[in-house]
Design a protein around this motif. Sequence first.
Motif, PDB file in Angstrom:
ATOM      1  N   ALA A  34       0.814  -1.218   0.000  1.00 16.47           N
ATOM      2  CA  ALA A  34       0.000   0.000   0.000  1.00 16.47           C
ATOM      3  C   ALA A  34       0.846   1.265   0.000  1.00 16.47           C
ATOM      4  O   ALA A  34       0.366   2.341  -0.391  1.00 16.47           O
ATOM      5  CB  ALA A  34      -0.922   0.006   1.220  1.00 16.47           C
ATOM      6  N   ALA A  35       2.099   1.174   0.430  1.00 21.74           N
ATOM      7  CA  ALA A  35       2.937   2.363   0.568  1.00 21.74           C
ATOM      8  C   ALA A  35       3.376   2.881  -0.801  1.00 21.74           C
ATOM      9  O   ALA A  35       3.767   2.090  -1.671  1.00 21.74           O
ATOM     10  CB  ALA A  35       4.151   2.042   1.423  1.00 21.74           C
ATOM     11  N   PRO A  41       7.157   1.637   4.555  1.00 19.48           N
ATOM     12  CA  PRO A  41       5.856   1.147   5.037  1.00 19.48           C
ATOM     13  C   PRO A  41       5.827   1.066   6.561  1.00 19.48           C
ATOM     14  O   PRO A  41       6.870   0.975   7.211  1.00 19.48           O
ATOM     15  CB  PRO A  41       5.766  -0.246   4.417  1.00 19.48           C
ATOM     16  N   ALA A  42       4.628   1.101   7.100  1.00 18.03           N
ATOM     17  CA  ALA A  42       4.447   0.919   8.543  1.00 18.03           C
ATOM     18  C   ALA A  42       4.824  -0.505   8.921  1.00 18.03           C
ATOM     19  O   ALA A  42       4.562  -1.456   8.179  1.00 18.03           O
ATOM     20  CB  ALA A  42       3.003   1.205   8.931  1.00 18.03           C
ATOM     21  N   THR A  43       5.451  -0.660  10.073  1.00 10.72           N
ATOM     22  CA  THR A  43       5.852  -1.974  10.562  1.00 10.72           C
ATOM     23  C   THR A  43       5.444  -2.118  12.025  1.00 10.72           C
ATOM     24  O   THR A  43       5.080  -1.142  12.684  1.00 10.72           O
ATOM     25  CB  THR A  43       7.371  -2.181  10.436  1.00 10.72           C
ATOM     26  N   PHE A  44       5.515  -3.339  12.518  1.00  8.59           N
ATOM     27  CA  PHE A  44       5.143  -3.616  13.896  1.00  8.59           C
ATOM     28  C   PHE A  44       6.253  -3.187  14.861  1.00  8.59           C
ATOM     29  O   PHE A  44       7.440  -3.380  14.596  1.00  8.59           O
ATOM     30  CB  PHE A  44       4.881  -5.115  14.091  1.00  8.59           C
ATOM     31  N   SER A  61       3.045  -7.161  19.765  1.00 10.23           N
ATOM     32  CA  SER A  61       3.400  -6.607  18.464  1.00 10.23           C
ATOM     33  C   SER A  61       2.273  -5.693  18.015  1.00 10.23           C
ATOM     34  O   SER A  61       1.152  -6.155  17.801  1.00 10.23           O
ATOM     35  CB  SER A  61       3.604  -7.716  17.429  1.00 10.23           C
ATOM     36  N   VAL A  62       2.557  -4.408  17.890  1.00  9.14           N
ATOM     37  CA  VAL A  62       1.527  -3.431  17.535  1.00  9.14           C
ATOM     38  C   VAL A  62       2.010  -2.579  16.370  1.00  9.14           C
ATOM     39  O   VAL A  62       3.140  -2.069  16.383  1.00  9.14           O
ATOM     40  CB  VAL A  62       1.167  -2.522  18.729  1.00  9.14           C
ATOM     41  N   LEU A  63       1.155  -2.435  15.369  1.00  5.93           N
ATOM     42  CA  LEU A  63       1.413  -1.551  14.234  1.00  5.93           C
ATOM     43  C   LEU A  63       0.398  -0.417  14.303  1.00  5.93           C
ATOM     44  O   LEU A  63      -0.807  -0.665  14.394  1.00  5.93           O
ATOM     45  CB  LEU A  63       1.284  -2.329  12.930  1.00  5.93           C
ATOM     46  N   ARG A  64       0.900   0.802  14.261  1.00  2.52           N
ATOM     47  CA  ARG A  64       0.031   1.978  14.354  1.00  2.52           C
ATOM     48  C   ARG A  64       0.264   2.903  13.164  1.00  2.52           C
ATOM     49  O   ARG A  64       1.383   3.020  12.670  1.00  2.52           O
ATOM     50  CB  ARG A  64       0.309   2.764  15.644  1.00  2.52           C
ATOM     51  N   GLY A  65      -0.804   3.577  12.755  1.00  3.91           N
ATOM     52  CA  GLY A  65      -0.684   4.616  11.751  1.00  3.91           C
ATOM     53  C   GLY A  65      -0.302   4.139  10.372  1.00  3.91           C
ATOM     54  O   GLY A  65       0.360   4.864   9.622  1.00  3.91           O
ATOM     55  N   GLY A  66      -0.724   2.935   9.996  1.00  2.00           N
ATOM     56  CA  GLY A  66      -0.441   2.456   8.651  1.00  2.00           C
ATOM     57  C   GLY A  66      -1.428   2.991   7.639  1.00  2.00           C
ATOM     58  O   GLY A  66      -2.348   3.764   7.959  1.00  2.00           O
ATOM     59  N   LEU A  67      -1.257   2.573   6.404  1.00  2.92           N
ATOM     60  CA  LEU A  67      -2.195   2.942   5.357  1.00  2.92           C
ATOM     61  C   LEU A  67      -3.348   1.948   5.267  1.00  2.92           C
ATOM     62  O   LEU A  67      -4.412   2.266   4.747  1.00  2.92           O
ATOM     63  CB  LEU A  67      -1.460   3.015   4.009  1.00  2.92           C
TER      64      LEU A  67
END
Length: 289
Positions: A34-35, A41-44, A61-67
Amino acid sequence: MTDDVAVRKGEAATWFRTLRDRIVAAFEELERRAAPVGTPPATFEVTPTTRADDGGGGIMSVLRGGLVFEKVGVNWSEVHGTLGERAQKAMAARGVPGIEGDPRFWASGISLVAHMVNPHTPAVHMNTRMFWTPGAWWFGGGADLNPCIEYPEDTAHFHAEMKRACDAHDPAYYARFKAWADEYFFVPHRGRARGVGGIFYDDLNTGDWQADFAFTRSVGEAFLPAFLPVTERRLGTPASEADRETQLIHRGLYAEYNLVYDRGTRFGLETGHDANAVLMSLPPVAKWT
């Protein structure tokens, strides 16, 4: 269970962690695709977790603010210790044998909750786990879809994958565990379900550990085929401000359920597990009317 209790605990814990790794990789691949070109890209963010009194821990494991994902958590844990009085009574009420006489426990599992950027892409929950006490062992888990804007074809696809996982082990499982999910994921004070359901099961002990573990693995393995096609189908759907408002209000319903009724949330907090990991399921932003 036989003398190989430790071996079976290790086998289960290792498999739950392997499933965690596969899902994290698949979600990061969605973000990578998506990036825009040239944009990282957003990662965990991965954080070790611990339980009070040196009772094991896990990985948050948390991923925040991705697309794709506004917030998604994929947690794995392996914990042990002594159950408190409230947890003992709750399990005794469910018929767990010997729990009041010996409060020791061991548990391992994976827990996942995803809150999406696009309001047309449904939020989702999945977990599978194994629990052991000196008097019993059992498996539990399930997955449920939580759209704020429902598309019947997405609901049908998700349920078809859950049914496929169930049917491979027992043709009666899907109807039984779908009904259990409809009951379990109901929000009594709102008089409605929190989503469109899925399957839920707990205290599964048929007497055949290998069979029950195999079924639990099938539930976990069904998650990506159930969820990824739905997500990919909706990523490009245009969303209005009204859609976003609908999404935030629905997230409020999700938060209410997890804080008031969810069995895993109560267990994690009562047994001293890392509070941030336990409450990972809460959405990043929500609204109430």
